[in-house]
Design an enzyme around this catalytic site. Structure first.
Site, PDB file in Angstrom:
ATOM      1  N   LYS A  45      33.924 -10.672   6.979  1.00  0.00           N
ATOM      2  CA  LYS A  45      33.297 -10.574   5.884  1.00  0.00           C
ATOM      3  C   LYS A  45      33.803 -11.113   4.694  1.00  0.00           C
ATOM      4  CE  LYS A  45      30.181  -8.519   2.804  1.00  0.00           C
ATOM      5  NZ  LYS A  45      28.708  -9.109   2.498  1.00  0.00           N
ATOM      6  N   CYS A 129      26.305 -16.260  -2.551  1.00  0.00           N
ATOM      7  CA  CYS A 129      26.092 -14.999  -2.386  1.00  0.00           C
ATOM      8  C   CYS A 129      25.284 -14.482  -3.606  1.00  0.00           C
ATOM      9  CB  CYS A 129      27.327 -13.972  -2.747  1.00  0.00           C
ATOM     10  SG  CYS A 129      26.405 -12.159  -2.796  1.00  0.00           S
TER      11      CYS A 129
HETATM   12  O1  RRO Z   1      27.042  -8.970   0.481  1.00  0.00           O
HETATM   13  C1  RRO Z   1      26.070  -9.609   0.106  1.00  0.00           C
HETATM   14  O2  RRO Z   1      25.206  -8.954  -0.724  1.00  0.00           O
HETATM   15  C2  RRO Z   1      25.641 -10.886   0.717  1.00  0.00           C
HETATM   16  C3  RRO Z   1      26.536 -11.837   0.720  1.00  0.00           C
HETATM   17 BR1  RRO Z   1      28.369 -11.978   0.099  1.00  0.00          BR
HETATM   18  C4  RRO Z   1      26.276 -13.288   0.962  1.00  0.00           C
HETATM   19  O3  RRO Z   1      26.699 -14.094   1.011  1.00  0.00           O
HETATM   20  N1  RRO Z   1      24.686 -13.251   1.435  1.00  0.00           N
HETATM   21  C5  RRO Z   1      24.262 -12.032   1.509  1.00  0.00           C
HETATM   22  O4  RRO Z   1      23.137 -12.318   2.012  1.00  0.00           O
HETATM   23  N2  RRO Z   1      24.526 -10.972   1.134  1.00  0.00           N
END
Ligand code: RRO
Length: 311
Positions: A45, A129
């Site tokens: 993650k 993100c």
């Molecule tokens: O954690 C998120 O909301 C998230 C991330 Br960091 C990302 O790079 N892509 C996504 O769809 N959700």
């Protein structure tokens, strides 16, 4: 059938991995990916310098054609993932460490920590993100993207890739590729979720997720065409030394095949992994082999980046 691949001197016995964010926040989830039949690698993650709870309320929903999420970068903090990485000894399945600072300074500080550590895997800098309120996707700011990479490569010498947002104009493909080609990147990973979609529950006339008034990143079948376009458009424009990880819309072995045909070296799975769990990789692997068998292919090199055009 040979499904091997390589990036930056790392060899992959299989070409599937998880999309960062899915089934990879804890060491238990990461270990399940490592042990799963069909994975050739795994990625953590995206980390921030300190642990984060992420956005509040319902923040992921499956949809008829995919998924919507606004997780908001919940993660255990960089040192948790670096600790996992530094105890990681599975040479068969290389580990990618994903980082997503909320500022350029956070990204540079994390890269400096990783550089100083004994970490020997690959690093993915997430520039895409879509879900942190008030923080635009860096990958849509070409000068900010150039600047972070310029600063990073003054000191960072371990294998580095970037996770990109989807682009929707060929002029933007030209611009981002010209920037990326100026750096010794190991790879690009395309695409992250299609940012800031909005879906409505027709039973209740409400949005599907709680954060940001319902706006969230789209994944799954509905983004497959966008993923293929980005993988192919980037493969056509990037230096051959920069490998491509294709992510987006994989539900079947044929979807994996299509991303390889478009130019992907490795293929990552997000929404389908969320829906089916790590057993999805064994299914996708056998479906890919069956598709290759139908074409009498024994190696992915026989069709990678061999997409045909009309006329
Ligand atoms: O954690 C998120 O909301 C998230 C991330 Br960091 C990302 O790079 N892509 C996504 O769809 N959700």
């Amino acid at each position: 059938t040979n499904l091997t691949a390589s990036i930056a001197g790392f060899h992959f016995q299989d070409l599937l991995l998880n999309a960062a964010g899915v089934h990879c926040e804890t060491t238990e989830e990461l270990e399940a990916l490592r042990k799963a039949t069909g994975t050739g690698a795994l990625i953590t993650k995206s980390a921030t310098p300190k642990p984060r709870p992420g956005n509040s309320g319902l923040r992921y929903q499956d949809l008829p054609l995919g998924s919507i999420n606004s997780m908001g970068l919940p993660n255990q903090g960089l040192s948790y993932y670096l600790d996992y990485a530094n105890h990681y000894h599975d040479q068969q399945k290389p580990l990618f460490l994903s980082i997503a600072g909320l500022t350029q300074a956070d990204n540079l500080a994390m890269l400096a920590d990783i550089q100083a550590s004994e970490f020997t895997g690959l690093v993915e800098l997430n520039l895409s993100c879509p879900n942190v309120p008030g923080k635009p996707q860096t990958g849509y700011d070409f000068e900010a993207t150039r600047q972070i990479l310029t600063k990073a490569f003054t000191f960072f010498t371990k294998p580095l890739g970037v996770k990109l947002p989807p682009y929707f104009d060929l002029a933007h493909f030209d611009q981002i590729a010209a920037i990326l080609n100026a750096f010794p990147l190991a790879y690009v990973n395309s695409i992250n979720s299609v940012g800031n979609g909005l879906m409505i529950d027709s039973k209740t006339d409400t949005v599907m997720i709680a954060p940001k008034g319902g706006f969230g990143g789209l994944g799954g079948a509905m983004v497959k065409a966008t993923a293929l376009a980005n993988v192919h458009g980037l493969r056509q424009r990037l230096n051959p030394t920069i490998k491509v990880i294709g992510t987006g819309g994989v539900q079947s072995g044929r979807d994996v095949y299509d991303l390889i045909l478009a130019g992907a070296d490795l293929v990552a799975v997000g929404t389908s992994l969320h829906q089916e769990g790590p057993a999805v990789f064994q299914r996708l692997r056998s479906e890919l082999i069956a598709e290759m068998d139908r074409k009498n292919y024994t190696e992915v090199d026989q069709f990678r980046n061999r997409l045909q055009t009309l006329n």
